[in-house]
Design a protein around this motif. Structure first.
Motif, PDB file in Angstrom:
ATOM      1  N   TRP A 177       5.321   0.979  -6.787  1.00 45.00           N
ATOM      2  CA  TRP A 177       4.660   1.851  -7.764  1.00 45.00           C
ATOM      3  C   TRP A 177       4.113   3.097  -7.088  1.00 45.00           C
ATOM      4  O   TRP A 177       4.274   4.209  -7.597  1.00 45.00           O
ATOM      5  CB  TRP A 177       3.522   1.091  -8.452  1.00 45.00           C
ATOM      6  CG  TRP A 177       2.712   1.978  -9.343  1.00 45.00           C
ATOM      7  CD1 TRP A 177       2.949   2.284 -10.647  1.00 45.00           C
ATOM      8  CD2 TRP A 177       1.561   2.755  -8.960  1.00 45.00           C
ATOM      9  NE1 TRP A 177       2.021   3.185 -11.111  1.00 45.00           N
ATOM     10  CE2 TRP A 177       1.158   3.490 -10.097  1.00 45.00           C
ATOM     11  CE3 TRP A 177       0.845   2.881  -7.776  1.00 45.00           C
ATOM     12  CZ2 TRP A 177       0.059   4.336 -10.072  1.00 45.00           C
ATOM     13  CZ3 TRP A 177      -0.248   3.729  -7.751  1.00 45.00           C
ATOM     14  CH2 TRP A 177      -0.638   4.449  -8.896  1.00 45.00           C
ATOM     15  N   LYS A 178       3.433   2.936  -5.954  1.00 43.24           N
ATOM     16  CA  LYS A 178       2.844   4.097  -5.298  1.00 43.24           C
ATOM     17  C   LYS A 178       3.925   5.069  -4.825  1.00 43.24           C
ATOM     18  O   LYS A 178       3.766   6.292  -4.941  1.00 43.24           O
ATOM     19  CB  LYS A 178       1.980   3.664  -4.120  1.00 43.24           C
ATOM     20  CG  LYS A 178       1.234   4.854  -3.496  1.00 43.24           C
ATOM     21  CD  LYS A 178       0.361   4.474  -2.317  1.00 43.24           C
ATOM     22  CE  LYS A 178      -0.332   5.716  -1.750  1.00 43.24           C
ATOM     23  NZ  LYS A 178      -1.098   5.432  -0.519  1.00 43.24           N
ATOM     24  N   LYS A 179       5.021   4.521  -4.306  1.00 36.41           N
ATOM     25  CA  LYS A 179       6.095   5.389  -3.820  1.00 36.41           C
ATOM     26  C   LYS A 179       6.683   6.195  -4.967  1.00 36.41           C
ATOM     27  O   LYS A 179       6.946   7.397  -4.839  1.00 36.41           O
ATOM     28  CB  LYS A 179       7.187   4.529  -3.173  1.00 36.41           C
ATOM     29  CG  LYS A 179       8.270   5.337  -2.482  1.00 36.41           C
ATOM     30  CD  LYS A 179       7.728   6.049  -1.250  1.00 36.41           C
ATOM     31  CE  LYS A 179       8.827   6.742  -0.471  1.00 36.41           C
ATOM     32  NZ  LYS A 179       8.304   7.471   0.698  1.00 36.41           N
ATOM     33  N   GLU A 180       6.862   5.543  -6.115  1.00 34.45           N
ATOM     34  CA  GLU A 180       7.481   6.200  -7.260  1.00 34.45           C
ATOM     35  C   GLU A 180       6.537   7.173  -7.954  1.00 34.45           C
ATOM     36  O   GLU A 180       6.952   8.247  -8.390  1.00 34.45           O
ATOM     37  CB  GLU A 180       7.945   5.145  -8.264  1.00 34.45           C
ATOM     38  CG  GLU A 180       8.623   5.711  -9.496  1.00 34.45           C
ATOM     39  CD  GLU A 180       9.074   4.634 -10.461  1.00 34.45           C
ATOM     40  OE1 GLU A 180       9.430   4.967 -11.606  1.00 34.45           O
ATOM     41  OE2 GLU A 180       9.055   3.442 -10.076  1.00 34.45           O
ATOM     42  N   ASN A 181       5.269   6.815  -8.037  1.00 31.05           N
ATOM     43  CA  ASN A 181       4.329   7.625  -8.811  1.00 31.05           C
ATOM     44  C   ASN A 181       3.453   8.556  -7.985  1.00 31.05           C
ATOM     45  O   ASN A 181       2.918   9.533  -8.514  1.00 31.05           O
ATOM     46  CB  ASN A 181       3.419   6.703  -9.643  1.00 31.05           C
ATOM     47  CG  ASN A 181       4.164   5.981 -10.743  1.00 31.05           C
ATOM     48  OD1 ASN A 181       4.329   6.509 -11.827  1.00 31.05           O
ATOM     49  ND2 ASN A 181       4.625   4.773 -10.450  1.00 31.05           N
ATOM     50  N   GLY A 190       4.470   9.321  -4.555  1.00 32.26           N
ATOM     51  CA  GLY A 190       5.319   9.915  -3.542  1.00 32.26           C
ATOM     52  C   GLY A 190       4.910   9.596  -2.122  1.00 32.26           C
ATOM     53  O   GLY A 190       5.385  10.232  -1.179  1.00 32.26           O
ATOM     54  N   ASN A 191       4.027   8.589  -1.952  1.00 32.39           N
ATOM     55  CA  ASN A 191       3.548   8.216  -0.620  1.00 32.39           C
ATOM     56  C   ASN A 191       3.750   6.721  -0.381  1.00 32.39           C
ATOM     57  O   ASN A 191       3.850   5.923  -1.326  1.00 32.39           O
ATOM     58  CB  ASN A 191       2.061   8.544  -0.460  1.00 32.39           C
ATOM     59  CG  ASN A 191       1.789  10.032  -0.583  1.00 32.39           C
ATOM     60  OD1 ASN A 191       2.531  10.849  -0.040  1.00 32.39           O
ATOM     61  ND2 ASN A 191       0.736  10.388  -1.305  1.00 32.39           N
ATOM     62  N   ASP A 192       3.793   6.345   0.876  1.00 29.76           N
ATOM     63  CA  ASP A 192       3.894   4.939   1.232  1.00 29.76           C
ATOM     64  C   ASP A 192       2.544   4.251   1.062  1.00 29.76           C
ATOM     65  O   ASP A 192       1.480   4.864   1.167  1.00 29.76           O
ATOM     66  CB  ASP A 192       4.371   4.776   2.677  1.00 29.76           C
ATOM     67  CG  ASP A 192       5.814   5.227   2.877  1.00 29.76           C
ATOM     68  OD1 ASP A 192       6.594   5.101   1.906  1.00 29.76           O
ATOM     69  OD2 ASP A 192       6.142   5.698   3.977  1.00 29.76           O
ATOM     70  N   TRP A 193       2.622   2.954   0.792  1.00 35.55           N
ATOM     71  CA  TRP A 193       1.418   2.137   0.681  1.00 35.55           C
ATOM     72  C   TRP A 193       0.803   1.967   2.064  1.00 35.55           C
ATOM     73  O   TRP A 193       1.513   1.761   3.040  1.00 35.55           O
ATOM     74  CB  TRP A 193       1.786   0.771   0.105  1.00 35.55           C
ATOM     75  CG  TRP A 193       0.615  -0.067  -0.288  1.00 35.55           C
ATOM     76  CD1 TRP A 193      -0.023  -0.991   0.485  1.00 35.55           C
ATOM     77  CD2 TRP A 193      -0.061  -0.075  -1.546  1.00 35.55           C
ATOM     78  NE1 TRP A 193      -1.066  -1.568  -0.198  1.00 35.55           N
ATOM     79  CE2 TRP A 193      -1.111  -1.024  -1.466  1.00 35.55           C
ATOM     80  CE3 TRP A 193       0.097   0.636  -2.741  1.00 35.55           C
ATOM     81  CZ2 TRP A 193      -1.966  -1.303  -2.518  1.00 35.55           C
ATOM     82  CZ3 TRP A 193      -0.753   0.369  -3.795  1.00 35.55           C
ATOM     83  CH2 TRP A 193      -1.775  -0.576  -3.682  1.00 35.55           C
ATOM     84  N   VAL A 194      -0.511   2.046   2.147  1.00 34.41           N
ATOM     85  CA  VAL A 194      -1.202   1.848   3.425  1.00 34.41           C
ATOM     86  C   VAL A 194      -2.168   0.680   3.286  1.00 34.41           C
ATOM     87  O   VAL A 194      -2.534   0.281   2.164  1.00 34.41           O
ATOM     88  CB  VAL A 194      -1.951   3.125   3.861  1.00 34.41           C
ATOM     89  CG1 VAL A 194      -0.972   4.262   4.115  1.00 34.41           C
ATOM     90  CG2 VAL A 194      -2.984   3.539   2.808  1.00 34.41           C
ATOM     91  N   ILE A 195      -2.596   0.140   4.408  1.00 30.74           N
ATOM     92  CA  ILE A 195      -3.451  -1.040   4.391  1.00 30.74           C
ATOM     93  C   ILE A 195      -4.765  -0.784   3.659  1.00 30.74           C
ATOM     94  O   ILE A 195      -5.315  -1.665   2.987  1.00 30.74           O
ATOM     95  CB  ILE A 195      -3.720  -1.541   5.836  1.00 30.74           C
ATOM     96  CG1 ILE A 195      -4.434  -2.894   5.810  1.00 30.74           C
ATOM     97  CG2 ILE A 195      -4.511  -0.516   6.620  1.00 30.74           C
ATOM     98  CD1 ILE A 195      -3.634  -4.003   5.197  1.00 30.74           C
ATOM     99  N   GLY A 196      -5.247   0.440   3.735  1.00 23.83           N
ATOM    100  CA  GLY A 196      -6.481   0.773   3.033  1.00 23.83           C
ATOM    101  C   GLY A 196      -6.340   0.629   1.523  1.00 23.83           C
ATOM    102  O   GLY A 196      -7.309   0.273   0.831  1.00 23.83           O
ATOM    103  N   ASP A 197      -5.147   0.881   0.997  1.00 24.08           N
ATOM    104  CA  ASP A 197      -4.907   0.693  -0.444  1.00 24.08           C
ATOM    105  C   ASP A 197      -5.081  -0.777  -0.818  1.00 24.08           C
ATOM    106  O   ASP A 197      -5.623  -1.104  -1.885  1.00 24.08           O
ATOM    107  CB  ASP A 197      -3.500   1.152  -0.813  1.00 24.08           C
ATOM    108  CG  ASP A 197      -3.305   2.651  -0.632  1.00 24.08           C
ATOM    109  OD1 ASP A 197      -4.293   3.400  -0.785  1.00 24.08           O
ATOM    110  OD2 ASP A 197      -2.156   3.077  -0.353  1.00 24.08           O
ATOM    111  N   SER A 198      -4.606  -1.667   0.052  1.00 22.83           N
ATOM    112  CA  SER A 198      -4.747  -3.103  -0.223  1.00 22.83           C
ATOM    113  C   SER A 198      -6.207  -3.521  -0.216  1.00 22.83           C
ATOM    114  O   SER A 198      -6.651  -4.323  -1.063  1.00 22.83           O
ATOM    115  CB  SER A 198      -3.973  -3.920   0.814  1.00 22.83           C
ATOM    116  OG  SER A 198      -2.581  -3.695   0.722  1.00 22.83           O
TER     117      SER A 198
END
Length: 647
Positions: A429-433, A435-443
């Motif tokens: 979802w983050k990549k598509e919406n 345009g960035n890669d998921w990072v550990i801080g997002d988790s």
């Protein structure tokens, strides 16, 4: 060869017989034709004379009565009332302007009313009756009726108009109706000729809109004879209209009124669901408004007051609003970790006030930390660091999957306007919406219901109901349509291990009932009515490193729009759950201080079917609670009038 006299005689006889048969058939045909002609020319002469004069017979639609809406106990919440009006058929009038002037001399009509009537007459078919004036008094209608012979094309009529006897209590659930607009016609694929009748009312918002087809009914027709100047002489026949279906909702009016009264003064929402059936027994959103204003024609000033209010009274926050769920999301992360085998209930995590990941500190709400905490205490004390640790072990994909099983990130099928789907993010979802890669801080942010995670109060109530029961409870708003019951939403088992659910429920019980629990100050002391719950506070602003160093601003010291949202979810009774509740107070500050007291009062009202009993509160709080309950504007069943709008 020459024929004998005998043969000649026999041939003549045969010819004579055939002639008689043929002649008889022709005579019979002529007789039948003559009788038919006599029937048409004599018996039906009047009817065919009228039909021959094309514009002497008119076909008019008969609008149906709109279906009524009732609460779960059969109390009327949307009905129909008599409406006196005057209509004009343009095709029956030589000079409509002259007729309008004559009408304006008989009944009160402003220049704006006349301009609107002219516009409708211009836009609509010449054969369609156009409402010139409505909501007239009986005296005004009588004035028109007495002068009807001198007013070609004018018909005084008694119709029906929508009314909402419970006023603001149901504004966001039922919605309201209004005249069909050009915009409505452009966006709906509906060929129903009723929609072409000027000022015909259709559902604009809420259940009135979503259940429009069932509530509308079917048009009837009548054939009328008019004279040379367009005056209706008589009715020749009719096919009656079919009334719309009656709808019964699952909402309990007494509880709904209590919820709206309890939310008054806040920008807030609350949802109460019966965990056994999925029935939505209350859906509150504050502030509210009186839907009757829209049916009767809302003034520019009143509409401006509603749209200009920063608390957004027109929005149904319970199903349309989405908020970071904050710590009310922690049960989701805990269940994801338990199911993945990444932690046991007794395993502890040390909280020193923050976790450092990739040179960035993720802080716990308690600056000095909680020390060692296990699952139960992590919920009881709402330790953020515990869930930061789980997020690193489990990952966002499993957390998001568990959230969806519990009803978050799902647009629930209830007939209300703009039901939100919320957001349960994944790496894709983050990549598509974004345009960035998921990072550990997002988790880490997602694990405590912050970051990209969004949920509505409805979704949070469903989540709580599923945790309380272990079943895929689905919300149900429509109880029956014309007496035919709709399926309940008790749901099938979720497939989550019952022991895992028991551990999480134990933590929620500790939150609301044990010393040190974040919701213990709002505990219920009656053991038969005790509630298990979870407080939540979600940030709407970023706290800078400099602000942390000098001390985080208190919510009370911030402008209203920058204060945290306050949340609470819970179920009761703790030992045998019947109801689940979710409360969100926009910019209310702390969940334990702003949302939890509201949730407790609502849950007590749901369980006792009335005003919460003072005996259920801690003795030290009863004086204050008694005073606050007395100030609520509650519905008295012996008083039929609707409550005041809380806009």
């Amino acid at each position: 060869m020459r024929r004998s006299p005998k043969d000649t005689e026999e041939s003549a006889a045969i010819i004579s017989r055939r002639g008689l048969v043929l002649g008889g058939g022709m005579a019979a045909f002529a007789a039948v034709l003559g009788l038919r002609m006599r029937h048409l020319q004599v018996d039906q002469a009047d009817q065919f004379r009228l039909l021959a004069e094309e514009n002497r017979i008119n076909i008019r639609l008969l609008p149906p009565a709109r279906g009524q809406i009732f609460d779960r106990n059969g109390l009327l919440i949307a009905g129909n009332e008599q409406n006196y009006r005057v209509t004009m058929v343009r095709d029956e009038v030589d000079d409509p302007e002259e007729v309008l002037r004559a009408i304006s001399r008989l009944i009160p009509m402003t220049d704006e009313d006349l301009d609107h009537a002219r516009e409708e007459l211009r836009k609509r078919s010449r054969l369609v009756p156009v409402t010139i004036a409505d909501r007239l008094s009986w005296e005004d209608l009588s004035q028109v009726a007495v002068n009807a012979p001198a007013l070609p094309g004018i018909s005084p009529e008694v119709g029906l108009s929508r009314s909402y006897p419970r006023g603001a209590d149901y504004a966001h659930i039922v919605g309201y109706v209004g005249p069909v607009s050009d915009y409505d016609l452009s966006r709906i694929d509906d060929k129903d000729p009723l929609l072409l009748i000027p000022k015909f009312q259709i559902g604009k918002t809420g259940s009135e809109n979503k259940l429009e087809r069932q509530l509308r009914g079917k048009a009837g027709t009548k054939r009328v004879e008019v004279n040379a100047i367009g005056r209706v002489m008589r009715e020749l026949g009719r096919d009656e209209s079919q009334k719309g279906a009656n709808v019964q909702l699952t909402i309990d009016t007494r509880l709904q009124n209590f919820v709206q009264a309890r939310l008054a003064g806040e920008s807030a929402a609350a949802v109460v669901i019966d965990v056994r059936t999925g029935d939505l027994v209350s859906i509150g959103s504050a502030p509210a408004f009186d839907p009757n204003m829209f049916v009767r024609g809302i003034s520019v000033k009143d509409y401006g007051d509603l749209t200009g209010n920063k608390y957004r009274p027109l929005a149904n926050k319970a199903v349309q609003g989405t908020y970071p769920p904050g710590s009310t999301f922690k049960m989701v992360t805990a269940l994801a970790a338990l199911e993945a085998g990444e932690i046991t209930p007794d395993e502890t995590v040390y909280c020193g006030g923050y976790t450092e990941v990739a040179s960035r500190r993720f802080h716990c709400w308690k600056r000095g930390g909680h020390g060692k905490v296990n699952l139960r205490n992590s919920l009881k004390q709402s330790c953020d660091v515990y869930y930061y640790d789980l997020a690193q072990r489990v990952g966002v994909e499993k957390i998001s999957a568990m959230a969806r099983r519990l009803g978050l990130g799902e647009r629930h099928d209830v007939p209300m306007s703009a039901v939100a789907g919320g957001l349960m993010p994944t790496k894709a979802w983050k990549k598509e919406n974004r345009g960035n890669d998921w990072v550990i801080g997002d988790s880490l942010n997602a694990s405590i219901g912050q970051g990209f995670v969004l949920a509505s109060p409805l979704q949070l109530a469903v989540m709580t109901a599923r945790i309380a029961t272990g079943r895929a409870v689905s919300p149900r708003l429509v109880k029956s349509v014309d007496g035919v019951e709709t399926p309940e939403g008790g749901g099938e088992p979720l497939g989550i291990d019952e022991e895992m659910l028991r551990q999480v429920r134990g933590g929620m019980f500790a939150v609301a009932n044990e010393t040190g629990g974040t919701g213990a100050a709002t505990r219920i002391v009656d053991k038969e009515l005790r509630m298990s719950g979870k407080t939540g506070t979600s940030q709407v602003r970023n706290i800078s490193k400099a602000e942390r160093a000098r001390g985080v601003f208190r919510n009370a010291d911030l402008p209203w729009e920058r204060r945290d949202h306050a949340l609470y979810v819970g179920f009761a009774p703790s030992d045998a759950p019947k109801y689940a509740v979710a409360v969100v107070v926009e910019h209310g500050g702390g969940g334990s201080t702003a949302a939890a007291p509201i949730a407790r009062d609502i849950m007590l009202a749901a369980q006792t079917d009335g005003v919460p009993p003072l005996s259920a509160y801690p003795s030290s709080q009863r004086g204050r609670i008694s005073s606050s309950l007395k100030k609520l504007k509650l519905w008295d069943p012996d008083q039929p009038e609707a409550p005041d709008s809380q806009a």
